[in-house]
Structure formats: C-alpha cells, structure tokens
Design an enzyme around this catalytic site. Structure first.
Site, PDB file in Angstrom:
ATOM      1  N   ARG A  92       8.222   7.571   6.782  1.00 24.67           N
ATOM      2  CA  ARG A  92       7.941   8.954   7.169  1.00 24.67           C
ATOM      3  C   ARG A  92       8.321   9.241   8.618  1.00 24.67           C
ATOM      4  O   ARG A  92       8.652  10.383   8.960  1.00 24.67           O
ATOM      5  CB  ARG A  92       6.482   9.280   6.895  1.00 24.67           C
ATOM      6  CG  ARG A  92       6.207   9.385   5.389  1.00 24.67           C
ATOM      7  CD  ARG A  92       4.759   9.177   5.026  1.00 24.67           C
ATOM      8  NE  ARG A  92       3.943  10.193   5.654  1.00 24.67           N
ATOM      9  CZ  ARG A  92       2.610  10.121   5.720  1.00 24.67           C
ATOM     10  NH1 ARG A  92       1.963   9.081   5.215  1.00 24.67           N
ATOM     11  NH2 ARG A  92       1.939  11.076   6.312  1.00 24.67           N
TER      12      ARG A  92
ATOM     13  N   TYR B  60      12.219   3.532  -1.491  1.00 22.32           N
ATOM     14  CA  TYR B  60      11.487   4.798  -1.361  1.00 22.32           C
ATOM     15  C   TYR B  60      12.462   5.969  -1.370  1.00 22.32           C
ATOM     16  O   TYR B  60      13.598   5.849  -0.911  1.00 22.32           O
ATOM     17  CB  TYR B  60      10.724   4.847  -0.034  1.00 22.32           C
ATOM     18  CG  TYR B  60       9.423   4.087  -0.016  1.00 22.32           C
ATOM     19  CD1 TYR B  60       8.239   4.704  -0.411  1.00 22.32           C
ATOM     20  CD2 TYR B  60       9.373   2.765   0.421  1.00 22.32           C
ATOM     21  CE1 TYR B  60       7.027   4.015  -0.375  1.00 22.32           C
ATOM     22  CE2 TYR B  60       8.167   2.066   0.458  1.00 22.32           C
ATOM     23  CZ  TYR B  60       6.997   2.704   0.060  1.00 22.32           C
ATOM     24  OH  TYR B  60       5.811   2.027   0.093  1.00 22.32           O
TER      25      TYR B  60
ATOM     26  N   ARG C 113       0.853  -1.180   0.000  1.00 25.77           N
ATOM     27  CA  ARG C 113       0.000   0.000   0.000  1.00 25.77           C
ATOM     28  C   ARG C 113       0.887   1.227   0.000  1.00 25.77           C
ATOM     29  O   ARG C 113       1.943   1.228   0.629  1.00 25.77           O
ATOM     30  CB  ARG C 113      -0.835   0.053   1.272  1.00 25.77           C
ATOM     31  CG  ARG C 113      -1.635  -1.165   1.515  1.00 25.77           C
ATOM     32  CD  ARG C 113      -2.156  -1.118   2.945  1.00 25.77           C
ATOM     33  NE  ARG C 113      -2.882  -2.357   3.231  1.00 25.77           N
ATOM     34  CZ  ARG C 113      -3.555  -2.558   4.345  1.00 25.77           C
ATOM     35  NH1 ARG C 113      -3.577  -1.634   5.287  1.00 25.77           N
ATOM     36  NH2 ARG C 113      -4.184  -3.688   4.541  1.00 25.77           N
TER      37      ARG C 113
ATOM     38  N   ASP D 144       0.293   5.272   1.219  1.00 25.66           N
ATOM     39  CA  ASP D 144      -0.689   6.084   1.944  1.00 25.66           C
ATOM     40  C   ASP D 144      -1.265   7.194   1.068  1.00 25.66           C
ATOM     41  O   ASP D 144      -0.706   7.530   0.028  1.00 25.66           O
ATOM     42  CB  ASP D 144      -0.008   6.777   3.139  1.00 25.66           C
ATOM     43  CG  ASP D 144       0.357   5.799   4.234  1.00 25.66           C
ATOM     44  OD1 ASP D 144      -0.201   4.692   4.265  1.00 25.66           O
ATOM     45  OD2 ASP D 144       1.226   6.161   5.052  1.00 25.66           O
TER      46      ASP D 144
END
Lengths: 244, 244
Positions: B198, B112, B52, B54
């Site tokens: 994050r 990422y 997933r 966000d």
C-alpha cells in the site's frame, strides 16, 4: 427563474434498496435522489425514472428526469449531489433535455445484464453481484434458446405488464456468453414486463442444465409450458437506457 | 486417529474483518475459520496463515495450514466448512501436505493486486473493491517506476518487517496496466514488509500524478526521500500464495 428539465444517468448498488421507485416505507433510489435534490436545490423535486428496478437489482445506467430552477452549471449540481447522496448511489452524468422529454416514454430500449458465476464453490468476492450455479451449463444451447426470443413476441409467458394489458415487446438483442467462470446473459428490449428478465434467465438456466430442450423452450414462449420462476435479483444489472 | 496436515486456499471479502490474524477482540478470518473447523471436526484447531492481511484487505487465494484427525474425504470437509462459514469467507480448495510443511515458511512468493478506479465520478458498484482516483494518471510512468522495484532491494523505505529486522525482499514481478477505467497494480515478492504494497502504490500514484519524477522515485527506494502514506485497504487483494 425558468424551469429546466434535466436527464440524469444513475449508478447504484441495489443490495440495500427496496427497488428504484418510491414507496410508503423502505429505502428507495428515487427517494434518496429526491432527498438529495431537495437538499441541494432547496425545492421539492419529483423524479421520473425510465423504469423501475426491483429490490436488490443494480444499475450502471438507470435514467431519470426532473424539473428544476437550478441556474448554475450541471457539473456543480452533479458534484453537489454526489457529495450528499449515500455511497450506494451516484450521478454519472447530467444533461438538459426538452421540457416535453420523458425519461420513461422517450426511452427506445433498456439493456440488462444477468451475471452467473458458474463454478463449484461459492465466491465471497462475487456473491454480491452474481448468482452462483454449480452445475455444468451448456452455454451454446442457452445462447441458441436466447436467439428464439429476438424480435417482437408476446412475452406474457415470462411476466405481467407493469401497466395496462399489452404483453408484446420487441427484444432487440439476446446473447449468452462465457468469460472464464462467468456466464453473462445480455438482453435488450424496447421495454420489459415485470420480472421478465429474471424469468427468462431462469428458463435459460433450465436449458443450460439440460432440463429443457430448445423445442420445449419454444413451447414456453408460446405459452404451452410454464416458464421457470425468476432467479434472484443480485445477478441483475440495468446497464443502459437508450434514447434517440 | 493419525493427524494429517491440510493446506487450504481461502477467498474472502475483507470489508467486515479486522484482518486475517486472530486477535483478542474483533472479527478475523482466522477466528472464523477456527470456529468452523471446531464445529465440523469437533476439535480445537490452530490455523497457520501464509501471511497476515490487514483490516479491509481482500483475498482470492490466501493459504493456510492446520492439523486434523479428519478421516473422511477432503471434498466432504470443504463442503461442510463452506456450509458453516459466513458468506464472506469460502474454502476454494483443500489438499494434504507433508507434516513438516508450513503455509508460511514454505511459501515461495505472494502475489497482490491493487485496483484503482480512474474516472471522475465515484462508483457505487466498484467502491467496495477499488480506490477512486479522479485525477488523470500517467500509467506508463507508473509502470516504469514499478520496474525499478524488481529484484532484491532493501524495501525499508516502504515498510517495517512484521518480524525481526531484515528489510531486504525480492520483488519478482511489478506491473502497472490499464483496462478501461481500471488501473491494476500487480506486485509479487518472496515476502512483503508491513504495509509495503500500500505504500508502494501510494508512491506510484505520486508518480502517476506527476508529483514525483522517476529519479525521485529511485530516491525513495534509496531512503533519501519519504515514501507516500499507505493507500486505503479496500483496493488490495491477495491473489495467490505460491509454493514449490
């Protein structure tokens, strides 16, 4: 309080503006900046831009001047303006200039960049700031053609003057280069005709696709052959306005 | 017609999505892709994503698989999907995989990137894809702290597992570097906990601002000290999902 003349450098995302210059209707960069100045300084202010940018064209370094009786620091003014301006405009710097300085008439040159994404598949992350061209492009030929434009020429083939009738402009720099999937077309001139950058880019693309030879490109400049229509605005960005 | 399993690589601008995974309400990447697949193939298709992302998180290389009886070329399917998908999603590639392949379980790693714009003034042209941090940041210290995360660790300090209870993950690469005004934080792991990237970035920012020493950063990883809250999603992009 004495008036002072300030030069501001502006960055904006042109997507949701109907260009720089204020109009009867439509959201403009000048209109939003004048609203913010009224709100912060308490006085109606007329902003003079170095030049217009069309609907959808972006800027990293647009320049504009205005007169104000603001008597606190420029840094305070800049932060206050950035706090009330919408997210798609920011004041990058403010400095005081002479009262007879003009952001428009004292500009020595304007530098624009047009960004082409040259890959087979469209890009959701790049489409806001580039034009997708899926065909293979001969960047060397595009760069050679761009060199033909350097110097003083009648650029009437590529656009109409925004004021008056003179179509001679001096192109100071022209360069086409590739960085990975991006083709960057950099053009700097003392001034540009209306839609000139976007029609030059359109015509350079014809060269890149092999639809126009270098000789034919020269014929376009000599007004013996039509230039291509302007490419869309979202790939265009006003990088900087230069002063003495 | 026999079913085939296809692996697609997706690019999307996460701004207007409530994340990747389909939900009862809200616009999702999976939802839009399933709608496009139904429209093009004529059959309801269930898409399985590698993971997933966000709300508001972007992707250059999300991966997903689905089964289809499509019997024409993948290139035709890709172009048809890109023609009906909204502008903020594109299929970058399609290839056939074994019927027991899983985009989720066969992924070896996810990479990422978090993008920080480190300058005093906000940027209208960069704000859609970066976080503005105006304070001076010590990038060397941030990079040193990031190195502490490499290898297999219990990352429970930085997030909860999306499924089950295991919080051990293997961080394969961690790097913080500066390019002009941008600070890029690259993290690659076999898998990530919920909000882990994050919260790591938020905690690295504390190090960069001098609010947390390297020793204190180690204490966060050891769960002796709280991690920072997650930074906002718009700076985050899933660069790639890797397979054997």
């Amino acid at each position: 309080m004495d008036k002072r003349r300030l030069l501001v450098i502006l960055e904006y995302d042109g997507t949701d503006f109907e260009g720089f210059q204020i109009q009867k209707t439509g959201r403009t960069v000048q209109g939003e900046l004048e609203k913010a100045l009224l709100r912060i300084t308490g006085s109606a202010v007329r902003v003079i831009g170095a030049g217009r940018t069309d609907t959808g064209v972006h800027a990293l370094g647009q320049a504009a001047h205005f007169d104000t009786a603001w008597d606190r620091s420029f840094s305070v003014l800049q932060h206050a303006l950035n706090a009330v301006l919408p997210r798609d405009i920011a004041v990058r710097s403010i400095r005081e200039v002479a009262l007879d300085f003009s952001a428009r008439y004292d500009a020595v040159s304007r530098a624009y960049r047009y960004t082409i994404l040259n890959r087979p598949i469209r890009s959701p992350l790049a489409c806001r700031y580039s034009l997708l061209v899926s065909e293979t492009l001969d960047v060397d030929s595009m760069n050679k053609a761009a060199q033909e434009l350097q110097g003083s020429h009648d650029f009437g083939a590529f656009g109409k003057p925004p004021h008056g009738v003179l179509t001679v402009r001096e192109l100071l720099q022209a360069r086409v280069g590739r960085t990975e999937d991006y083709i960057l077309i950099d053009l700097e001139a003392n001034a540009f005709l209306y839609r000139m950058v976007r029609r030059i880019v359109g015509t350079l693309l014809e060269v890149g696709k092999g639809a126009l030879t270098l000789e034919e490109f020269r014929e376009v400049l000599a007004r013996k052959r039509a230039a291509a229509p302007p490419v869309p605005p979202q790939g265009l960005c006003l990088l900087a306005v230069k002063y003495e």
